[in-house]
Design a protein around this motif. Structure first.
Motif, PDB file in Angstrom:
ATOM      1  N   PRO A   7       0.818  -1.217   0.000  1.00  0.00           N
ATOM      2  CA  PRO A   7       0.000   0.000   0.000  1.00  0.00           C
ATOM      3  C   PRO A   7       0.852   1.268   0.000  1.00  0.00           C
ATOM      4  CG  PRO A   7      -0.814  -1.573   1.617  1.00  0.00           C
ATOM      5  CD  PRO A   7       0.498  -2.105   1.133  1.00  0.00           C
ATOM      6  N   PHE A   8       0.274   2.354  -0.521  1.00  0.00           N
ATOM      7  CA  PHE A   8       1.016   3.602  -0.683  1.00  0.00           C
ATOM      8  C   PHE A   8       1.584   4.117   0.632  1.00  0.00           C
ATOM      9  CE2 PHE A   8       0.826   8.246  -0.272  1.00  0.00           C
ATOM     10  CZ  PHE A   8       1.840   8.600  -1.147  1.00  0.00           C
ATOM     11  N   PHE A   9       0.749   4.183   1.669  1.00  0.00           N
ATOM     12  CA  PHE A   9       1.207   4.771   2.927  1.00  0.00           C
ATOM     13  C   PHE A   9       2.224   3.876   3.642  1.00  0.00           C
ATOM     14  CE2 PHE A   9      -2.727   7.196   2.298  1.00  0.00           C
ATOM     15  CZ  PHE A   9      -2.236   8.477   2.485  1.00  0.00           C
ATOM     16  N   VAL A  10       2.192   2.582   3.369  1.00  0.00           N
ATOM     17  CA  VAL A  10       3.231   1.692   3.894  1.00  0.00           C
ATOM     18  C   VAL A  10       4.554   2.002   3.200  1.00  0.00           C
ATOM     19  CG1 VAL A  10       3.984  -0.711   4.101  1.00  0.00           C
ATOM     20  CG2 VAL A  10       1.582  -0.123   4.469  1.00  0.00           C
ATOM     21  N   ARG A  11       4.490   2.223   1.885  1.00  0.00           N
ATOM     22  CA  ARG A  11       5.686   2.619   1.131  1.00  0.00           C
ATOM     23  C   ARG A  11       6.234   3.943   1.655  1.00  0.00           C
ATOM     24  NH1 ARG A  11       6.564   0.176  -3.891  1.00  0.00           N
ATOM     25  NH2 ARG A  11       4.968  -1.355  -4.451  1.00  0.00           N
ATOM     26  N   LEU A  12       5.333   4.883   1.907  1.00  0.00           N
ATOM     27  CA  LEU A  12       5.738   6.206   2.397  1.00  0.00           C
ATOM     28  C   LEU A  12       6.467   6.078   3.733  1.00  0.00           C
ATOM     29  CD1 LEU A  12       5.529   9.313   1.935  1.00  0.00           C
ATOM     30  CD2 LEU A  12       3.421   9.244   3.271  1.00  0.00           C
ATOM     31  N   LYS A  13       5.912   5.288   4.631  1.00  0.00           N
ATOM     32  CA  LYS A  13       6.519   5.082   5.946  1.00  0.00           C
ATOM     33  C   LYS A  13       7.895   4.419   5.816  1.00  0.00           C
ATOM     34  CE  LYS A  13       5.757   2.556  10.283  1.00  0.00           C
ATOM     35  NZ  LYS A  13       6.883   1.613  10.097  1.00  0.00           N
ATOM     36  N   ARG A  14       7.962   3.394   4.982  1.00  0.00           N
ATOM     37  CA  ARG A  14       9.238   2.696   4.802  1.00  0.00           C
ATOM     38  C   ARG A  14      10.282   3.587   4.142  1.00  0.00           C
ATOM     39  NH1 ARG A  14       7.170  -3.269   2.615  1.00  0.00           N
ATOM     40  NH2 ARG A  14       6.167  -3.920   4.565  1.00  0.00           N
ATOM     41  N   ALA A  15       9.835   4.425   3.205  1.00  0.00           N
ATOM     42  CA  ALA A  15      10.772   5.317   2.513  1.00  0.00           C
ATOM     43  C   ALA A  15      11.417   6.310   3.478  1.00  0.00           C
ATOM     44  CB  ALA A  15      10.042   6.076   1.402  1.00  0.00           C
ATOM     45  N   ALA A  33       7.609   2.392  -8.837  1.00  0.00           N
ATOM     46  CA  ALA A  33       8.200   3.584  -8.226  1.00  0.00           C
ATOM     47  C   ALA A  33       7.568   4.850  -8.803  1.00  0.00           C
ATOM     48  CB  ALA A  33       9.704   3.598  -8.465  1.00  0.00           C
ATOM     49  N   ILE A  34       7.278   4.843 -10.105  1.00  0.00           N
ATOM     50  CA  ILE A  34       6.663   6.014 -10.745  1.00  0.00           C
ATOM     51  C   ILE A  34       5.237   6.213 -10.239  1.00  0.00           C
ATOM     52  CG2 ILE A  34       5.875   6.947 -12.958  1.00  0.00           C
ATOM     53  CD1 ILE A  34       8.304   5.652 -14.251  1.00  0.00           C
ATOM     54  N   LYS A  35       4.502   5.103 -10.059  1.00  0.00           N
ATOM     55  CA  LYS A  35       3.144   5.198  -9.487  1.00  0.00           C
ATOM     56  C   LYS A  35       3.199   5.823  -8.096  1.00  0.00           C
ATOM     57  CE  LYS A  35       1.017   1.199 -11.787  1.00  0.00           C
ATOM     58  NZ  LYS A  35       0.480  -0.155 -11.570  1.00  0.00           N
ATOM     59  N   TYR A  36       4.131   5.342  -7.292  1.00  0.00           N
ATOM     60  CA  TYR A  36       4.308   5.884  -5.937  1.00  0.00           C
ATOM     61  C   TYR A  36       4.616   7.377  -6.009  1.00  0.00           C
ATOM     62  CZ  TYR A  36       6.885   7.191  -1.738  1.00  0.00           C
ATOM     63  OH  TYR A  36       7.344   7.864  -0.624  1.00  0.00           O
ATOM     64  N   PHE A  37       5.494   7.758  -6.926  1.00  0.00           N
ATOM     65  CA  PHE A  37       5.918   9.151  -7.044  1.00  0.00           C
ATOM     66  C   PHE A  37       4.741  10.069  -7.364  1.00  0.00           C
ATOM     67  CE2 PHE A  37       7.050  12.540 -10.057  1.00  0.00           C
ATOM     68  CZ  PHE A  37       7.798  13.359  -9.215  1.00  0.00           C
ATOM     69  N   LYS A  39       1.511   9.552  -6.931  1.00  0.00           N
ATOM     70  CA  LYS A  39       0.573   9.613  -5.805  1.00  0.00           C
ATOM     71  C   LYS A  39       1.099  10.560  -4.728  1.00  0.00           C
ATOM     72  CE  LYS A  39      -1.287   4.932  -6.392  1.00  0.00           C
ATOM     73  NZ  LYS A  39      -1.356   3.564  -5.804  1.00  0.00           N
ATOM     74  N   PHE A  40       2.382  10.441  -4.453  1.00  0.00           N
ATOM     75  CA  PHE A  40       3.024  11.319  -3.471  1.00  0.00           C
ATOM     76  C   PHE A  40       2.990  12.767  -3.941  1.00  0.00           C
ATOM     77  CE2 PHE A  40       7.024  13.296  -1.895  1.00  0.00           C
ATOM     78  CZ  PHE A  40       6.716  13.309  -0.546  1.00  0.00           C
ATOM     79  N   LEU A  41       3.182  12.977  -5.247  1.00  0.00           N
ATOM     80  CA  LEU A  41       3.175  14.325  -5.824  1.00  0.00           C
ATOM     81  C   LEU A  41       1.803  14.982  -5.689  1.00  0.00           C
ATOM     82  CD1 LEU A  41       4.775  16.471  -7.417  1.00  0.00           C
ATOM     83  CD2 LEU A  41       3.999  15.343  -9.517  1.00  0.00           C
ATOM     84  N   ILE A  42       0.737  14.182  -5.797  1.00  0.00           N
ATOM     85  CA  ILE A  42      -0.616  14.730  -5.640  1.00  0.00           C
ATOM     86  C   ILE A  42      -0.779  15.324  -4.238  1.00  0.00           C
ATOM     87  CG2 ILE A  42      -3.065  14.113  -5.436  1.00  0.00           C
ATOM     88  CD1 ILE A  42      -2.610  12.080  -7.683  1.00  0.00           C
ATOM     89  N   ILE A  43      -0.351  14.579  -3.217  1.00  0.00           N
ATOM     90  CA  ILE A  43      -0.457  15.065  -1.830  1.00  0.00           C
ATOM     91  C   ILE A  43       0.385  16.330  -1.651  1.00  0.00           C
ATOM     92  CG2 ILE A  43       0.017  14.502   0.592  1.00  0.00           C
ATOM     93  CD1 ILE A  43      -0.470  11.559  -0.133  1.00  0.00           C
ATOM     94  N   ALA A 145      16.373   6.343  -6.125  1.00  0.00           N
ATOM     95  CA  ALA A 145      16.326   7.807  -6.031  1.00  0.00           C
ATOM     96  C   ALA A 145      14.920   8.305  -5.702  1.00  0.00           C
ATOM     97  CB  ALA A 145      16.815   8.428  -7.340  1.00  0.00           C
ATOM     98  N   ILE A 146      13.910   7.697  -6.308  1.00  0.00           N
ATOM     99  CA  ILE A 146      12.520   8.119  -6.087  1.00  0.00           C
ATOM    100  C   ILE A 146      12.154   8.023  -4.612  1.00  0.00           C
ATOM    101  CG2 ILE A 146      10.113   7.410  -6.426  1.00  0.00           C
ATOM    102  CD1 ILE A 146      11.091   9.002  -8.745  1.00  0.00           C
ATOM    103  N   TYR A 147      12.500   6.908  -3.986  1.00  0.00           N
ATOM    104  CA  TYR A 147      12.160   6.729  -2.574  1.00  0.00           C
ATOM    105  C   TYR A 147      13.069   7.568  -1.669  1.00  0.00           C
ATOM    106  CZ  TYR A 147       9.062   2.984  -4.016  1.00  0.00           C
ATOM    107  OH  TYR A 147       8.048   2.277  -4.602  1.00  0.00           O
TER     108      TYR A 147
END
Length: 248
Positions: A7-15, A33-37, A39-43, A145-147
């Motif tokens: 999940p996205f927020f799990v990735r965010l926490k781990r990053a 990684a691009i999908k994560y990026f 989604k993160f960019l939207i926030i 690099a993305i993370y």
């Protein structure tokens, strides 16, 4: 092998808090990684846009804002029409329009600039990996690099809020941004190297254990063959003695 969806927020926490998990991110396809990026960019864009819209509403349309339109090449007639529209339109519509414009601009501008920055950091990660004796493709270094820019980007959002609303300036913030990203990349590469060394040691132990089991099996087989040969020899001896006894 099917990859487990994280999940996205799990990735965010781990990053942010678990650089040791970056080895898992590196093994994923770049599209993850691009999908994560994005989604993160939207926030990130929503937060920045809200702050910019609040600042825009507080300041209103003044000479400074009109000069910005002039700098972008808008004609004087259009600028005056825009000013009249602003003065006659309900504040709610103005805020909504300002937010949407800021959101689109933030998403596009920061999206492009951050992706380019990630490419630069990806090259750095590639170099560090080669120095550590790890062969990585650029796509995997780009994932890294993305993370790695997650925490620096969050700090950038906090800094922009402080700067826009409270006019707080940090002279060397860009250097801090780069330094934090470099630290994450170096840490992740070193941990990846440690994992590879650990896996190599474990593999060596497994190979040695297999060789030991094989040797023991061969020894048992040799003993079994030896006993069989001894039994056959005894049978032959007993067979030779019986005819002599009968003759007597």
């Amino acid at each position: 092998m099917e990859q487990i969806k994280v999940p996205f927020f799990v990735r965010l926490k781990r990053a942010i808090f678990n650089p040791e998990t970056y080895s898992n991110f590196i093994l994923e396809k770049t599209k993850e990684a691009i999908k994560y990026f994005f989604k993160f960019l939207i926030i990130f864009s929503i937060i920045v846009s809200i702050v910019q819209t609040i600042d825009f509403y507080k300041q209103g349309i003044g000479e400074e804002q009109l000069n910005i339109l002039t700098d972008y090449g808008f004609e004087e007639e259009y600028i005056q029409e825009f000013k009249g529209f602003y003065e006659q339109t309900n504040d709610v519509y103005i805020i909504a329009i300002a937010f949407i414009v800021n959101l689109i601009c933030s998403y596009v501008i920061y999206g492009i600039s951050t992706l380019l920055t990630a490419c630069v950091f990806g090259v750095f990660g590639l170099i560090i990996a080669r120095i550590c004796g790890i062969k990585l493709k650029f796509g995997k270094a780009f994932n890294l690099a993305i993370y790695s820019i997650t925490l620096p980007t969050i700090l950038l959002a906090i800094y922009m809020i402080s700067n826009i609303l409270f006019e707080i300036e940090i002279k060397y913030f860009s250097l801090a941004y780069d330094a934090i990203t470099y630290i994450y990349i170096i840490t992740a590469v070193l941990m990846l190297r440690a994992d590879l060394i650990k896996q190599k040691i474990e593999l060596t132990k497994i190979i040695k254990e297999q060789e030991k089991v094989k040797e023991e099996a061969e020894e048992k087989e040799e003993k079994k063959e030896k006993k069989k040969d001894e039994k056959d020899e005894n049978d032959e001896l007993n067979g030779d003695e019986e005819p002599q006894g009968n003759k007597a």
